[in-house]
Design an enzyme around this catalytic site. Structure first.
Site, PDB file in Angstrom:
ATOM      1  N   ASP A  99      -4.494  -4.443  11.571  1.00 53.99           N
ATOM      2  CA  ASP A  99      -5.003  -4.009  10.281  1.00 53.99           C
ATOM      3  C   ASP A  99      -6.214  -3.099  10.438  1.00 53.99           C
ATOM      4  O   ASP A  99      -6.613  -2.441   9.495  1.00 53.99           O
ATOM      5  CB  ASP A  99      -5.375  -5.232   9.431  1.00 53.99           C
ATOM      6  CG  ASP A  99      -5.811  -4.857   8.036  1.00 53.99           C
ATOM      7  OD1 ASP A  99      -5.065  -4.117   7.365  1.00 53.99           O
ATOM      8  OD2 ASP A  99      -6.892  -5.277   7.615  1.00 53.99           O
TER       9      ASP A  99
ATOM     10  N   HIS B 199      -5.269  -0.996   4.818  1.00 55.89           N
ATOM     11  CA  HIS B 199      -6.230  -2.029   4.392  1.00 55.89           C
ATOM     12  C   HIS B 199      -5.967  -2.403   2.938  1.00 55.89           C
ATOM     13  O   HIS B 199      -6.709  -2.032   2.038  1.00 55.89           O
ATOM     14  CB  HIS B 199      -7.663  -1.521   4.540  1.00 55.89           C
ATOM     15  CG  HIS B 199      -8.055  -1.251   5.938  1.00 55.89           C
ATOM     16  ND1 HIS B 199      -8.438  -2.234   6.800  1.00 55.89           N
ATOM     17  CD2 HIS B 199      -8.101  -0.104   6.643  1.00 55.89           C
ATOM     18  CE1 HIS B 199      -8.713  -1.707   7.968  1.00 55.89           C
ATOM     19  NE2 HIS B 199      -8.511  -0.415   7.895  1.00 55.89           N
ATOM     20  N   ILE B 200      -4.897  -3.164   2.706  1.00 52.99           N
ATOM     21  CA  ILE B 200      -4.559  -3.527   1.333  1.00 52.99           C
ATOM     22  C   ILE B 200      -4.506  -5.032   1.121  1.00 52.99           C
ATOM     23  O   ILE B 200      -4.175  -5.482   0.031  1.00 52.99           O
ATOM     24  CB  ILE B 200      -3.218  -2.895   0.898  1.00 52.99           C
ATOM     25  CG1 ILE B 200      -2.082  -3.358   1.786  1.00 52.99           C
ATOM     26  CG2 ILE B 200      -3.320  -1.385   0.847  1.00 52.99           C
ATOM     27  CD1 ILE B 200      -0.704  -2.988   1.275  1.00 52.99           C
TER      28      ILE B 200
END
Length: 67
Positions: free
Chosen positions: A9, A33-34
């Site tokens: 990530d 980056h969610i």
């Protein structure tokens, strides 16, 4: 030892450069980056931050990372 798969990530340089070897690595998955994006997640993060602050103000810090 063999690493069969990797899920990442965070990268050392973002945005990823076109020559980054991870871009073509077999069984390597890189996510944007969610993870924090859903409303439920942001509410939970805010709740944890408020709880940490309250604990600190009551001289009972928790989730301390600088020991």
């Amino acid at each position: 030892d063999l690493i069969a798969c990797a899920a990442l990530d965070v990268l050392s340089a973002e945005p990823m450069r076109a020559n980054n070897p991870l871009l073509y690595a077999k069984n390597c998955y890189i996510t944007p980056h969610i993870a924090w994006a859903p409303l439920e997640t942001r509410k939970r993060l805010l709740s944890i931050a408020i709880d940490n602050l309250r604990s600190y103000l009551n001289n009972q810090p928790k989730n301390v990372v600088n020991l």
